[in-house]
Motif scaffolding. Structure first.
Motif, PDB file in Angstrom:
ATOM      1  N   GLY A 152       0.953  -1.029  -0.092  1.00  0.00           N
ATOM      2  CA  GLY A 152      -0.028   0.050  -0.128  1.00  0.00           C
ATOM      3  C   GLY A 152       0.724   1.302  -0.038  1.00  0.00           C
ATOM      4  N   VAL A 153       1.943   1.341   0.916  1.00  0.00           N
ATOM      5  CA  VAL A 153       2.893   2.220   0.790  1.00  0.00           C
ATOM      6  C   VAL A 153       3.298   2.571  -0.455  1.00  0.00           C
ATOM      7  CG1 VAL A 153       4.994   3.380   1.920  1.00  0.00           C
ATOM      8  CG2 VAL A 153       3.200   2.295   3.094  1.00  0.00           C
ATOM      9  N   LEU A 154       4.103   1.491  -1.112  1.00  0.00           N
ATOM     10  CA  LEU A 154       4.710   1.615  -2.531  1.00  0.00           C
ATOM     11  C   LEU A 154       3.552   1.923  -3.505  1.00  0.00           C
ATOM     12  CD1 LEU A 154       6.927  -1.377  -2.223  1.00  0.00           C
ATOM     13  CD2 LEU A 154       7.466   1.167  -1.770  1.00  0.00           C
ATOM     14  N   LEU A 155       2.381   1.548  -3.318  1.00  0.00           N
ATOM     15  CA  LEU A 155       1.383   1.948  -4.358  1.00  0.00           C
ATOM     16  C   LEU A 155       1.027   3.439  -4.341  1.00  0.00           C
ATOM     17  CD1 LEU A 155      -0.492   0.908  -6.801  1.00  0.00           C
ATOM     18  CD2 LEU A 155      -2.182   0.336  -5.024  1.00  0.00           C
ATOM     19  N   THR A 156       0.678   3.767  -3.168  1.00  0.00           N
ATOM     20  CA  THR A 156       0.633   5.381  -2.740  1.00  0.00           C
ATOM     21  C   THR A 156       1.592   6.213  -3.368  1.00  0.00           C
ATOM     22  OG1 THR A 156      -0.637   4.506  -0.806  1.00  0.00           O
ATOM     23  CG2 THR A 156       0.081   6.939  -0.973  1.00  0.00           C
ATOM     24  N   SER A 157       2.791   5.763  -3.241  1.00  0.00           N
ATOM     25  CA  SER A 157       3.892   6.545  -3.724  1.00  0.00           C
ATOM     26  C   SER A 157       3.957   6.580  -5.296  1.00  0.00           C
ATOM     27  CB  SER A 157       5.416   5.840  -3.393  1.00  0.00           C
ATOM     28  OG  SER A 157       6.493   6.489  -3.824  1.00  0.00           O
ATOM     29  N   TRP A 169       8.068  10.449   2.217  1.00  0.00           N
ATOM     30  CA  TRP A 169       8.111   9.408   3.507  1.00  0.00           C
ATOM     31  C   TRP A 169       8.096   8.176   2.839  1.00  0.00           C
ATOM     32  CZ3 TRP A 169       3.781   6.504   3.134  1.00  0.00           C
ATOM     33  CH2 TRP A 169       2.570   7.075   2.658  1.00  0.00           C
ATOM     34  N   ALA A 170       7.670   7.891   1.781  1.00  0.00           N
ATOM     35  CA  ALA A 170       7.362   6.298   1.233  1.00  0.00           C
ATOM     36  C   ALA A 170       8.799   5.536   1.279  1.00  0.00           C
ATOM     37  CB  ALA A 170       6.775   6.334  -0.086  1.00  0.00           C
ATOM     38  N   LEU A 171       9.802   6.154   0.682  1.00  0.00           N
ATOM     39  CA  LEU A 171      11.056   5.061   0.742  1.00  0.00           C
ATOM     40  C   LEU A 171      11.250   4.827   2.417  1.00  0.00           C
ATOM     41  CD1 LEU A 171      13.396   3.654  -0.708  1.00  0.00           C
ATOM     42  CD2 LEU A 171      14.830   5.864  -0.424  1.00  0.00           C
ATOM     43  N   GLU A 172      11.420   5.520   3.068  1.00  0.00           N
ATOM     44  CA  GLU A 172      11.656   5.220   4.588  1.00  0.00           C
ATOM     45  C   GLU A 172      10.600   4.333   5.219  1.00  0.00           C
ATOM     46  OE1 GLU A 172      14.423   8.777   6.688  1.00  0.00           O
ATOM     47  OE2 GLU A 172      12.815   9.386   5.503  1.00  0.00           O
ATOM     48  N   MET A 173       9.668   4.883   4.754  1.00  0.00           N
ATOM     49  CA  MET A 173       8.266   4.105   5.625  1.00  0.00           C
ATOM     50  C   MET A 173       8.342   2.485   5.092  1.00  0.00           C
ATOM     51  SD  MET A 173       6.052   3.538   7.631  1.00  0.00           S
ATOM     52  CE  MET A 173       5.313   5.229   8.405  1.00  0.00           C
TER      53      MET A 173
END
Length: 169
Positions: free
Chosen positions: A32-37, A50-54
């Motif tokens: 989900g985080v990678l898709l959001t990014s 924030w996506a890479l670190e998260m």
């Protein structure tokens, strides 16, 4: 094996089963985080800082919390040079012996993890990036993962001792 040891082994197995299944769900959070990014960059032309670190934090939690579950399910890679030719009792004896070295390593790692987490909490340590997240949550999860791995190795040690003696837990 004495009853307290059997209860310890079963309690650690149940705990790591639950935590391992939780860790499996983290993969979907990571997706989900990678898709959001990706969608943010694709449709809005604005990368999410924030996506890479998260995603790195979630992946760290995924493999550290899932490590004890993988150990419990005997999913770690092993060198099978002589292993397949040994009897189950001999395998258990060798596993019990080598577990002592891994337990020492995990105790040292746990000591460092507790120290690092304590430092991060005391001083409000942040990552050096544009997002600058606090590091104590991820360090806490890492320390918990190391602790769970240590508990599972101890449980497996007791299980291997019993198997080397021809018994089961």
């Amino acid at each position: 094996m004495p009853k307290p040891i059997r209860l310890f082994v079963h309690a650690v197995d149940r705990l790591n089963l639950w935590v391992g299944r939780f860790a499996m769900a983290l993969f979907f959070v990571l997706a989900g985080v990678l898709l959001t990014s990706t969608l943010s960059r694709l449709f809005f032309g604005a990368p999410v800082n924030w996506a890479l670190e998260m995603s790195q934090f979630i992946l760290s939690a995924y493999y550290l919390l899932g490590g004890a579950y993988t150990l419990q399910r005997d999913g770690h890679v092993r060198m099978d040079l002589f292993w397949s030719r040994m009897t189950p009792q001999r395998r258990a004896g060798i596993d019990a012996f080598t577990a002592l070295f891994v337990v020492f390593y995990l105790v040292v790692m746990l000591w460092g993890g507790v120290s690092s987490t304590s430092y991060a909490i005391t001083y409000g340590q942040k990552n050096y990036s544009a997002w600058a997240p606090l590091l104590w949550p991820v360090k806490t999860v890492m320390t918990i993962g190391i602790c769970l791995m240590l508990l599972q190795f101890i449980a497996n040690f007791f299980r291997d001792i019993a198997a080397a003696r021809g018994k089961t837990i």
